[in-house]
Enzyme design. Structure first.
Site, PDB file in Angstrom:
ATOM      1  N   ASP A 260       1.728   2.445   8.838  1.00 21.05           N
ATOM      2  CA  ASP A 260       2.566   1.614   8.892  1.00 21.05           C
ATOM      3  C   ASP A 260       3.225   1.340  10.292  1.00 21.05           C
ATOM      4  O   ASP A 260       3.282   0.409  10.637  1.00 21.05           O
ATOM      5  CB  ASP A 260       3.992   2.108   8.076  1.00 21.05           C
TER       6      ASP A 260
ATOM      7  N   ASP B 251       6.976  -0.755   5.465  1.00 20.72           N
ATOM      8  CA  ASP B 251       5.621  -0.885   4.656  1.00 20.72           C
ATOM      9  C   ASP B 251       4.943  -2.350   5.028  1.00 20.72           C
ATOM     10  O   ASP B 251       5.604  -3.351   4.621  1.00 20.72           O
ATOM     11  CB  ASP B 251       5.737  -0.701   3.059  1.00 20.72           C
TER      12      ASP B 251
ATOM     13  N   ARG C 126       0.834  -1.208  -0.103  1.00 23.59           N
ATOM     14  CA  ARG C 126      -0.070  -0.050   0.025  1.00 23.59           C
ATOM     15  C   ARG C 126       0.849   1.270   0.142  1.00 23.59           C
ATOM     16  O   ARG C 126       1.869   1.414   0.465  1.00 23.59           O
ATOM     17  CB  ARG C 126      -0.893  -0.010   1.233  1.00 23.59           C
TER      18      ARG C 126
HETATM   19  N1  LIG Z   1       7.170   1.102  12.033  1.00 26.13           N
HETATM   20  C1  LIG Z   1       8.094   2.436  11.817  1.00 26.13           C
HETATM   21  N2  LIG Z   1       8.787   2.770  12.571  1.00 26.13           N
HETATM   22  C2  LIG Z   1       9.534   3.920  12.235  1.00 26.13           C
HETATM   23  N3  LIG Z   1       9.389   4.669  11.101  1.00 26.13           N
HETATM   24  C3  LIG Z   1       8.444   4.176  10.053  1.00 26.13           C
HETATM   25  C4  LIG Z   1       7.639   3.070  10.470  1.00 26.13           C
HETATM   26  N4  LIG Z   1       6.886   2.885   9.204  1.00 26.13           N
HETATM   27  C5  LIG Z   1       7.086   3.939   8.395  1.00 26.13           C
HETATM   28  N5  LIG Z   1       7.934   4.564   8.940  1.00 26.13           N
HETATM   29  C6  LIG Z   1       8.803   6.109   8.195  1.00 26.13           C
HETATM   30  O1  LIG Z   1       7.337   6.918   8.102  1.00 26.13           O
HETATM   31  C7  LIG Z   1       7.920   7.480   6.707  1.00 26.13           C
HETATM   32  C8  LIG Z   1       6.626   7.725   5.678  1.00 26.13           C
HETATM   33  O2  LIG Z   1       6.463   6.011   5.433  1.00 26.13           O
HETATM   34  P1  LIG Z   1       5.741   5.846   4.038  1.00 26.13           P
HETATM   35  O3  LIG Z   1       6.415   6.826   2.977  1.00 26.13           O
HETATM   36  O4  LIG Z   1       5.792   4.353   3.749  1.00 26.13           O
HETATM   37  O5  LIG Z   1       4.305   6.476   4.366  1.00 26.13           O
HETATM   38  P2  LIG Z   1       2.821   5.755   3.993  1.00 26.13           P
HETATM   39  O6  LIG Z   1       2.763   4.437   3.938  1.00 26.13           O
HETATM   40  O7  LIG Z   1       2.559   6.440   2.603  1.00 26.13           O
HETATM   41  O8  LIG Z   1       1.962   6.526   5.212  1.00 26.13           O
HETATM   42  P3  LIG Z   1       0.875   5.825   6.023  1.00 26.13           P
HETATM   43  O9  LIG Z   1       1.426   4.702   6.550  1.00 26.13           O
HETATM   44  O10 LIG Z   1       0.502   7.038   6.941  1.00 26.13           O
HETATM   45  O11 LIG Z   1      -0.332   5.465   5.068  1.00 26.13           O
HETATM   46  C9  LIG Z   1       9.055   7.077   6.184  1.00 26.13           C
HETATM   47  O12 LIG Z   1      10.152   7.739   6.628  1.00 26.13           O
HETATM   48  C10 LIG Z   1       9.253   5.642   6.838  1.00 26.13           C
HETATM   49  O13 LIG Z   1      10.216   5.208   7.083  1.00 26.13           O
HETATM   50 MG   LIG Z   2       4.190   2.946   3.799  1.00 26.32          MG
END
Ligand SMILES: Nc1ncnc2c1ncn2[C@@H]1O[C@H](COP(=O)(O)OP(=O)(O)OP(=O)(O)O)[C@@H](O)[C@H]1O
Ligand SMILES: [Mg+2]
Length: 130
Positions: free
Chosen positions: A93, A123, A84
């Site tokens: 996430d 993710d 996703r």
């Molecule tokens: N479990 C986690 N612990 C720490 N950082 C995280 C974790 N999950 C995601 N991140 C960080 O958060 C930021 C945003 O993640 P990502 O780009 O995947 O967002 P997204 O999946 O589009 O958003 P959302 O999860 O809010 O729908 C990235 O820098 C990612 O590394």
């Molecule tokens: Mg993500």
């Protein structure tokens, strides 16, 4: 469940229907440190507007994550491997990592299903996309 924004698959009536069927429904409450918690939904007039204009239940915080059977998850897009793409802050996430036992259903419009979304270790894919 999630309480849909105008550009997301509509969930408001489905939430009421689930409650009427005797199911417990929990909705995200957004905190300011990229974390979300779950609060129990009771009724529409017991909600308040939180971050990003999302309506949130004013119920008690729920933390018995292992008891959650099913999670319905919004997205900007899903790919053929059930990866996703969210709104880019990692809220989901971080949260989905806390509910490994729940069966995760992504729901989206047809045009939001795309071939491939790059995914990293943080993710969390869903189990099924509708
Ligand atoms: N479990 C986690 N612990 C720490 N950082 C995280 C974790 N999950 C995601 N991140 C960080 O958060 C930021 C945003 O993640 P990502 O780009 O995947 O967002 P997204 O999946 O589009 O958003 P959302 O999860 O809010 O729908 C990235 O820098 C990612 O590394
Ligand atoms: Mg993500």
């Amino acid at each position: 469940m999630y309480y849909s924004l105008p550009d997301e698959v509509y969930t408001h009536e489905a939430i009421i229907q689930l409650v009427n069927e005797g199911k417990e429904v929990f909705l995200p409450v957004v905190l300011d440190n990229f974390e979300m918690e779950l609060h129990k939904f009771s009724r529409k007039d017991n909600m308040s507007e939180g971050a990003f204009n999302i309506m949130e239940p004013i119920g008690h915080k729920y933390t018995d994550f292992d008891s959650i059977d099913v999670a319905v998850i919004p997205a900007i897009a899903y790919d053929e491997k059930n990866n996703r793409l969210g709104r880019g802050k990692g809220y989901y996430d971080r949260f989905l990592a806390k509910i490994p036992l729940a069966y995760k259903i992504g729901i989206c419009f047809d045009f939001q299903k795309i071939t491939d979304i790059p995914a990293d270790n943080n993710d969390v894919p869903v189990d099924e996309v509708i």
